[in-house]
Design a protein around this motif. Structure first.
Motif, mmCIF file in Angstrom:
data_model
loop_
_atom_site.group_PDB
_atom_site.id
_atom_site.type_symbol
_atom_site.label_atom_id
_atom_site.label_comp_id
_atom_site.label_asym_id
_atom_site.label_seq_id
_atom_site.Cartn_x
_atom_site.Cartn_y
_atom_site.Cartn_z
ATOM 1 N N HIS A 35 0.878 -1.364 -0.009
ATOM 2 C CA HIS A 35 -0.025 0.089 0.162
ATOM 3 C C HIS A 35 0.919 1.206 0.113
ATOM 4 C CE1 HIS A 35 -4.023 -1.641 0.462
ATOM 5 N NE2 HIS A 35 -3.505 -2.663 1.242
ATOM 6 N N ILE A 36 1.618 1.356 1.006
ATOM 7 C CA ILE A 36 2.732 2.678 0.950
ATOM 8 C C ILE A 36 3.501 2.770 -0.166
ATOM 9 C CG2 ILE A 36 4.889 3.562 2.159
ATOM 10 C CD1 ILE A 36 2.278 3.787 3.792
ATOM 11 N N ARG A 37 4.159 1.671 -0.815
ATOM 12 C CA ARG A 37 4.967 1.850 -2.102
ATOM 13 C C ARG A 37 3.972 2.468 -3.169
ATOM 14 N NH1 ARG A 37 6.508 -2.814 -2.595
ATOM 15 N NH2 ARG A 37 8.680 -2.741 -1.516
ATOM 16 N N ARG A 38 2.732 2.027 -3.275
ATOM 17 C CA ARG A 38 1.717 2.601 -4.454
ATOM 18 C C ARG A 38 1.549 4.026 -4.190
ATOM 19 N NH1 ARG A 38 -1.179 -2.387 -3.983
ATOM 20 N NH2 ARG A 38 -2.759 -1.419 -2.650
ATOM 21 N N GLN A 39 1.524 4.559 -2.909
ATOM 22 C CA GLN A 39 1.390 5.859 -2.592
ATOM 23 C C GLN A 39 2.641 6.717 -2.665
ATOM 24 O OE1 GLN A 39 -0.603 6.491 1.574
ATOM 25 N NE2 GLN A 39 -1.771 4.821 1.041
ATOM 26 N N ILE A 40 3.734 6.031 -2.495
ATOM 27 C CA ILE A 40 5.052 6.868 -2.679
ATOM 28 C C ILE A 40 5.086 7.064 -4.207
ATOM 29 C CG2 ILE A 40 7.310 6.406 -2.738
ATOM 30 C CD1 ILE A 40 7.281 4.952 -0.042
ATOM 31 N N ALA A 41 4.733 6.053 -5.002
ATOM 32 C CA ALA A 41 5.244 6.249 -6.445
ATOM 33 C C ALA A 41 4.115 7.193 -7.256
ATOM 34 C CB ALA A 41 4.633 4.632 -7.246
ATOM 35 N N GLU A 42 3.012 7.682 -6.440
ATOM 36 C CA GLU A 42 2.137 8.558 -7.047
ATOM 37 C C GLU A 42 2.879 9.810 -6.904
ATOM 38 O OE1 GLU A 42 -1.832 8.761 -5.234
ATOM 39 O OE2 GLU A 42 -2.092 6.608 -5.422
ATOM 40 N N ILE A 43 3.640 10.103 -5.811
ATOM 41 C CA ILE A 43 4.342 11.524 -5.584
ATOM 42 C C ILE A 43 5.820 11.242 -6.163
ATOM 43 C CG2 ILE A 43 5.161 12.889 -3.956
ATOM 44 C CD1 ILE A 43 2.908 11.821 -2.188
ATOM 45 N N TYR A 44 6.308 10.301 -6.230
ATOM 46 C CA TYR A 44 7.648 10.232 -6.441
ATOM 47 C C TYR A 44 7.816 8.894 -7.558
ATOM 48 C CZ TYR A 44 8.993 13.157 -2.864
ATOM 49 O OH TYR A 44 9.075 14.296 -1.860
ATOM 50 N N PRO A 45 7.388 9.117 -8.873
ATOM 51 C CA PRO A 45 7.264 7.867 -9.796
ATOM 52 C C PRO A 45 8.778 6.953 -9.960
ATOM 53 C CG PRO A 45 6.312 9.736 -10.878
ATOM 54 C CD PRO A 45 6.780 10.300 -9.330
ATOM 55 N N ASP A 46 9.814 7.743 -9.911
ATOM 56 C CA ASP A 46 11.108 7.124 -9.927
ATOM 57 C C ASP A 46 11.341 6.277 -8.618
ATOM 58 O OD1 ASP A 46 11.614 8.561 -12.125
ATOM 59 O OD2 ASP A 46 12.872 10.050 -11.068
ATOM 60 N N LEU A 47 10.432 6.202 -7.693
ATOM 61 C CA LEU A 47 10.775 5.395 -6.530
ATOM 62 C C LEU A 47 9.617 4.098 -6.404
ATOM 63 C CD1 LEU A 47 11.203 8.048 -3.711
ATOM 64 C CD2 LEU A 47 12.897 6.977 -5.137
ATOM 65 N N LYS A 48 9.006 3.919 -7.667
ATOM 66 C CA LYS A 48 8.037 2.890 -7.652
ATOM 67 C C LYS A 48 8.488 1.382 -7.293
ATOM 68 C CE LYS A 48 8.515 2.371 -12.949
ATOM 69 N NZ LYS A 48 8.916 0.954 -12.439
ATOM 70 N N ASP A 49 9.522 1.152 -7.542
ATOM 71 C CA ASP A 49 10.516 -0.081 -6.948
ATOM 72 C C ASP A 49 11.367 -0.149 -5.765
ATOM 73 O OD1 ASP A 49 9.129 -1.411 -9.290
ATOM 74 O OD2 ASP A 49 10.527 -0.527 -10.674
ATOM 75 N N ILE A 50 11.183 1.025 -5.161
ATOM 76 C CA ILE A 50 12.164 1.184 -3.968
ATOM 77 C C ILE A 50 11.936 0.208 -2.952
ATOM 78 C CG2 ILE A 50 10.761 2.817 -2.702
ATOM 79 C CD1 ILE A 50 14.243 3.422 -3.215
ATOM 80 N N LYS A 51 12.929 -0.181 -2.429
ATOM 81 C CA LYS A 51 12.849 -1.031 -1.279
ATOM 82 C C LYS A 51 12.363 -0.613 0.001
ATOM 83 C CE LYS A 51 15.361 -4.861 1.121
ATOM 84 N NZ LYS A 51 16.752 -5.505 1.279
ATOM 85 N N ILE A 52 11.370 -1.164 0.551
ATOM 86 C CA ILE A 52 10.960 -0.676 1.817
ATOM 87 C C ILE A 52 11.509 -1.879 2.835
ATOM 88 C CG2 ILE A 52 9.117 -0.429 3.258
ATOM 89 C CD1 ILE A 52 7.448 0.631 0.926
ATOM 90 N N THR A 53 12.212 -1.212 3.748
ATOM 91 C CA THR A 53 13.168 -2.062 4.756
ATOM 92 C C THR A 53 12.153 -2.363 6.059
ATOM 93 O OG1 THR A 53 14.325 -0.159 5.890
ATOM 94 C CG2 THR A 53 15.477 -1.266 3.921
#
Length: 432
Positions: free
Chosen positions: A323-341
């Motif tokens: 859920h959080i990664r989808r919300q991040i990607a809406e604001i920062y598209p370059d972070l759509k695959d960022i690892k969440i630790t």
């Protein structure tokens, strides 16, 4: 006091990045036997522990209990943003309660901010304070309100630290094209909330407060001028009591439960953003204009800590991360695959008007909570103000007691479903 490093909260999903970065987290004993004291406190978050410290430091005998470990609730798992003023902008409050009361509440919130920072400094608690916060608009038509907010803060509320940001500046300071405008606040900042909580518990214990973890209050009664609090292994008898459970009130006390509603909030921590220097280059915290607020900031080691409340059904770290990664990607598209630790959640106590609930719920028993996502400063200060009320040193808590905080509609059976529908509706409105 012992230490316990690997701990999964029984009341909130996930292990937070905060917990992973505090080292050996102290534990405190369970209550085993009965106690008699001047003041009993139920709830070991910022409110309860601040009250315990200030009372014990003045020579009042205090017994505090928490159903879990200190920091398992919102005080140890929140977004860490201090904000400015109350949950509502001062001009919004002014329309409802008038300038004089709105200004008094704004000034009280500023005193709350100063108290928190001074307290941490005085007691050598490294809260990892980082300066700056931005409130940003996800809708272009809000521009006038943001512009006026900065003007009103300076001219009417003696707060010169807000400055309006146009679209270009907003996008540059966020490193995102998602928002249209905002205000930048250089008079506040953000902290590591669990480090503050751990330090506060230490200071309260050192002042002489008797504090106990893993001790659930099963009943509170008042009679013959005394307050009795039942626990599984003993009874606490006191002259007066403070209920400071906030979003974890459960069925302990019905008046509080009808006025303070828990809603789930979720946060994810990414790997350090070394490859993305354009994301929040100034290190400020951010909160946006959605009713279902998205709030995010960078930690001292460069991670994005991103919070939101749209993952209503998430109950494990994998679901939270998705859920959080989808919300991040809406604001920062370059972070759509960022690892969440790390991904975690918890309950936030809200009230109908998003203002704190402070009330004497039975003779000698005061309940304080419902900070509605604006509690890092206010919860600490309300604990201090409660202690000052008991000691006869201040009447400032009356400013909150005088607020009109209605109960949630629907009674115990319907309030949670109705709240879910309301939040879902506002989340839908946020998209248009």
């Amino acid at each position: 006091m012992t230490v316990q490093e690997n701990w999964q909260s029984p009341i909130a999903p996930g292990v937070s990045w905060y917990q992973a970065t505090v080292g050996e987290r102290p534990t405190y004993p369970e209550l085993d036997g009965s106690k008699t004291c001047d003041v009993a406190i139920v709830g070991g978050g910022y409110t309860g522990l601040q009250a315990a410290y200030n009372l014990a430091n003045a020579g009042v005998s205090v017994t505090l209990i928490d159903a879990c470990r200190f920091g398992d609730g919102a005080s140890g798992r929140n977004g860490g943003q201090l904000g400015t003023g109350q949950r509502s902008w001062p001009e919004e409050l002014e329309e409802k309660i008038g300038y004089e009361r709105s200004k008094a509440l704004f000034d009280l919130a500023e005193a709350s901010k100063k108290h928190l920072l001074d307290f941490a400094s005085e007691h050598q608690i490294d809260i990892e304070f980082m300066p700056g916060q931005m409130n940003v608009s996800h809708k272009e038509r809000y521009k006038r309100y943001y512009y006026e907010n900065a003007e009103i803060a300076a001219l009417r509320y003696d707060y010169p630290h807000l400055r309006f940001m146009d679209r270009e500046e907003t996008q540059e300071r966020l490193g995102s094209k998602r928002y249209y405008c905002g205000v930048r606040d250089t008079g506040t900042g953000h902290i590591h909330p669990l480090k503050l909580l751990i330090g506060l518990a230490r200071v309260a214990a050192n002042a002489g407060a008797q504090i106990f973890e893993m001790t659930k209050a099963t009943a509170i009664r008042q009679g013959s001028g005394k307050v009795t609090i039942e626990t599984p292994k003993g009874t606490i008898t006191a002259g007066r009591a403070l209920i400071a459970c906030n979003g974890y009130i459960g069925n302990l006390e019905p008046v509080t439960a009808s006025h303070v509603m828990p809603i789930r909030s979720f946060i994810g921590a990414t790997v350090p953003l070394d490859k993305y220097p354009a994301v929040l280059p100034g290190g400020e915290a951010v909160a946006d204009s959605r009713f279902v607020v998205r709030y995010f900031r960078k930690s001292k080691d460069g991670r994005l800590l991103f919070g939101g409340r749209e993952a209503y059904t998430a109950d494990n770290p994998r679901e939270i991360s998705e859920h959080i990664r989808r919300q991040i990607a809406e604001i920062y598209p370059d972070l759509k695959d960022i690892k969440i630790t790390h991904a975690w959640g918890g309950s936030v106590g809200i009230t109908m008007p998003r203002q704190p609930f402070v009330r004497e719920v039975m003779p000698g028993v005061t309940s304080i909570g419902g900070y509605s996502g604006h509690g890092v400063m206010l919860s600490n200060y309300c604990g201090k103000l409660y202690a000052e009320t008991v000691l006869g040193k201040s009447a400032d808590l009356e400013l909150f007691k005088a607020l009109d905080i209605p109960a949630f509609p629907g009674g115990a059976a319907m309030r949670a479903p109705l709240l879910f529908l309301a939040l879902s509706w506002f989340a839908l409105r946020d998209k248009f």
